[in-house]
Design a protein around this motif. Structure first.
Motif, short mmCIF file in Angstrom:
data_model
loop_
_atom_site.label_atom_id
_atom_site.label_comp_id
_atom_site.label_asym_id
_atom_site.label_seq_id
_atom_site.Cartn_x
_atom_site.Cartn_y
_atom_site.Cartn_z
N VAL A 2 -2.09 -1.57 14.64
CA VAL A 2 -1.75 -1.02 13.33
C VAL A 2 -2.11 -1.98 12.21
CG1 VAL A 2 0.17 -0.19 11.93
CG2 VAL A 2 0.08 0.36 14.34
N GLU A 3 -2.08 -3.29 12.48
CA GLU A 3 -2.38 -4.27 11.43
C GLU A 3 -3.78 -4.07 10.85
OE1 GLU A 3 -0.20 -6.28 10.04
OE2 GLU A 3 1.34 -5.70 11.45
N LEU A 4 -4.67 -3.47 11.62
CA LEU A 4 -6.02 -3.21 11.12
C LEU A 4 -6.01 -2.20 9.99
CD1 LEU A 4 -7.92 -3.06 14.53
CD2 LEU A 4 -7.79 -4.98 12.93
N LEU A 5 -4.94 -1.45 9.87
CA LEU A 5 -4.82 -0.44 8.82
C LEU A 5 -3.98 -0.93 7.66
CD1 LEU A 5 -4.16 2.56 11.24
CD2 LEU A 5 -6.33 1.94 10.16
N ALA A 6 -4.00 -2.24 7.41
CA ALA A 6 -3.14 -2.85 6.39
C ALA A 6 -3.27 -2.19 5.02
CB ALA A 6 -3.39 -4.35 6.30
N PRO A 7 -4.48 -1.91 4.51
CA PRO A 7 -4.54 -1.27 3.19
C PRO A 7 -3.84 0.09 3.16
CG PRO A 7 -6.67 -2.18 3.77
CD PRO A 7 -5.81 -2.29 4.99
N GLN A 8 -4.00 0.87 4.22
CA GLN A 8 -3.32 2.17 4.28
C GLN A 8 -1.80 1.96 4.35
OE1 GLN A 8 -3.93 4.63 7.74
NE2 GLN A 8 -3.21 6.45 6.69
N LEU A 9 -1.36 1.00 5.17
CA LEU A 9 0.07 0.73 5.25
C LEU A 9 0.63 0.28 3.91
CD1 LEU A 9 0.50 -1.11 8.66
CD2 LEU A 9 1.50 1.07 7.98
N VAL A 12 1.08 3.33 1.80
CA VAL A 12 2.17 4.17 2.30
C VAL A 12 3.52 3.56 1.92
CG1 VAL A 12 3.35 4.97 4.40
CG2 VAL A 12 0.87 5.24 4.18
N PHE A 13 3.69 2.26 2.18
CA PHE A 13 4.98 1.64 1.85
C PHE A 13 5.20 1.57 0.35
CE2 PHE A 13 4.78 -0.10 6.27
CZ PHE A 13 5.91 0.56 6.72
N HIS A 14 4.14 1.41 -0.42
CA HIS A 14 4.28 1.46 -1.88
C HIS A 14 4.77 2.85 -2.30
CE1 HIS A 14 3.49 1.15 -6.15
NE2 HIS A 14 2.76 2.26 -6.06
N ALA A 15 4.16 3.88 -1.74
CA ALA A 15 4.56 5.25 -2.09
C ALA A 15 6.00 5.52 -1.67
CB ALA A 15 3.61 6.26 -1.44
N LEU A 16 6.39 5.04 -0.51
CA LEU A 16 7.74 5.28 0.00
C LEU A 16 8.78 4.39 -0.70
CD1 LEU A 16 7.02 5.54 3.82
CD2 LEU A 16 7.45 7.41 2.21
N ALA A 55 0.27 8.74 -6.49
CA ALA A 55 0.61 7.64 -5.57
C ALA A 55 0.75 8.17 -4.14
CB ALA A 55 1.90 6.94 -6.01
N LEU A 56 1.39 9.33 -4.00
CA LEU A 56 1.53 9.95 -2.68
C LEU A 56 0.17 10.37 -2.12
CD1 LEU A 56 4.70 12.09 -3.40
CD2 LEU A 56 4.58 10.07 -1.90
N GLU A 57 -0.67 10.88 -3.01
CA GLU A 57 -2.03 11.28 -2.61
C GLU A 57 -2.85 10.08 -2.17
OE1 GLU A 57 -4.55 14.85 -4.62
OE2 GLU A 57 -3.48 13.54 -6.01
N SER A 58 -2.78 8.99 -2.94
CA SER A 58 -3.53 7.77 -2.61
C SER A 58 -3.13 7.22 -1.25
CB SER A 58 -3.30 6.71 -3.68
OG SER A 58 -3.85 7.12 -4.90
N ALA A 59 -1.87 7.41 -0.91
CA ALA A 59 -1.38 6.94 0.39
C ALA A 59 -1.74 7.91 1.51
CB ALA A 59 0.14 6.75 0.33
N GLY A 60 -2.29 9.07 1.15
CA GLY A 60 -2.64 10.07 2.14
C GLY A 60 -1.46 10.88 2.63
N LEU A 61 -0.32 10.77 1.94
CA LEU A 61 0.90 11.46 2.37
C LEU A 61 0.95 12.92 1.95
CD1 LEU A 61 3.38 8.56 1.65
CD2 LEU A 61 2.69 9.42 3.90
N LEU A 80 2.47 8.69 7.92
CA LEU A 80 3.84 8.30 8.28
C LEU A 80 3.90 7.84 9.73
CD1 LEU A 80 5.94 11.08 6.53
CD2 LEU A 80 5.76 8.67 5.88
N ALA A 81 3.06 8.41 10.59
CA ALA A 81 3.03 8.00 12.00
C ALA A 81 2.56 6.56 12.11
CB ALA A 81 2.13 8.94 12.80
N THR A 82 1.58 6.18 11.30
CA THR A 82 1.09 4.80 11.31
C THR A 82 2.19 3.85 10.84
OG1 THR A 82 -1.13 5.61 10.84
CG2 THR A 82 -0.72 3.29 10.44
N ALA A 83 2.90 4.23 9.79
CA ALA A 83 4.00 3.39 9.29
C ALA A 83 5.11 3.30 10.34
CB ALA A 83 4.54 3.96 7.98
N HIS A 84 5.38 4.40 11.00
CA HIS A 84 6.41 4.41 12.05
C HIS A 84 6.01 3.49 13.19
CE1 HIS A 84 8.54 5.97 15.62
NE2 HIS A 84 9.54 6.04 14.76
N GLU A 85 4.76 3.50 13.57
CA GLU A 85 4.28 2.62 14.64
C GLU A 85 4.46 1.15 14.24
OE1 GLU A 85 0.09 1.66 16.97
OE2 GLU A 85 0.32 3.58 15.94
N TRP A 86 4.16 0.83 12.99
CA TRP A 86 4.33 -0.54 12.50
C TRP A 86 5.80 -0.95 12.54
CZ3 TRP A 86 6.77 -3.11 8.52
CH2 TRP A 86 6.32 -4.41 8.26
#
Length: 122
Positions: A2-9, A12-16, A55-61, A80-86
């Protein structure tokens, strides 16, 4: 990993990280909503709602679809699944640490317990 997806994470966490956006996501669980419908419970302008939605759109949510003059938003739970995995990695870490602490405290309690009195049933 999951760490490879750091920009997406990060996005996502910014949006959440904002309560308004979390409530908007919760509302989208019930189906697609217009920007106006998402803004309504918050007493915010459509411009402010649009910033939250971006912001939600940018996160792909969420995904936004334009139908004429109406902007419809729908939930996209994939990120959200990626964030949950992290988060799950850290859940396992803390669960393991707390299990060790529990064992140590039980051992300490057993060592410090008063010895049973003579004649007591065990």
């Amino acid at each position: 990993m999951v760490e490879l997806l750091a920009p997406q994470l990060d996005s996502v966490f910014h949006a959440l990280g904002d309560a308004t956006r979390r409530r908007m996501l919760r509302e989208l669980v019930n189906g697609e909503r217009t920007v106006g419908q998402l803004a309504e419970p918050f007493s915010i302008s459509l411009a402010a709602a649009s910033k939250h939605i971006k912001a939600l759109e940018s996160a792909g949510l969420i995904q936004r679809e334009v139908r004429g003059r109406t902007h419809l938003c729908r939930l996209d739970p994939g990120p959200l699944a990626t964030a949950h995995e992290w988060l799950n990695f850290y859940e396992h870490f803390w669960t393991g640490r707390l299990d060790v602490l529990d064992r140590l405290l039980r051992e300490e309690d057993a060592r410090n317990a008063p010895p049973p009195k003579q004649g007591d049933d065990q």
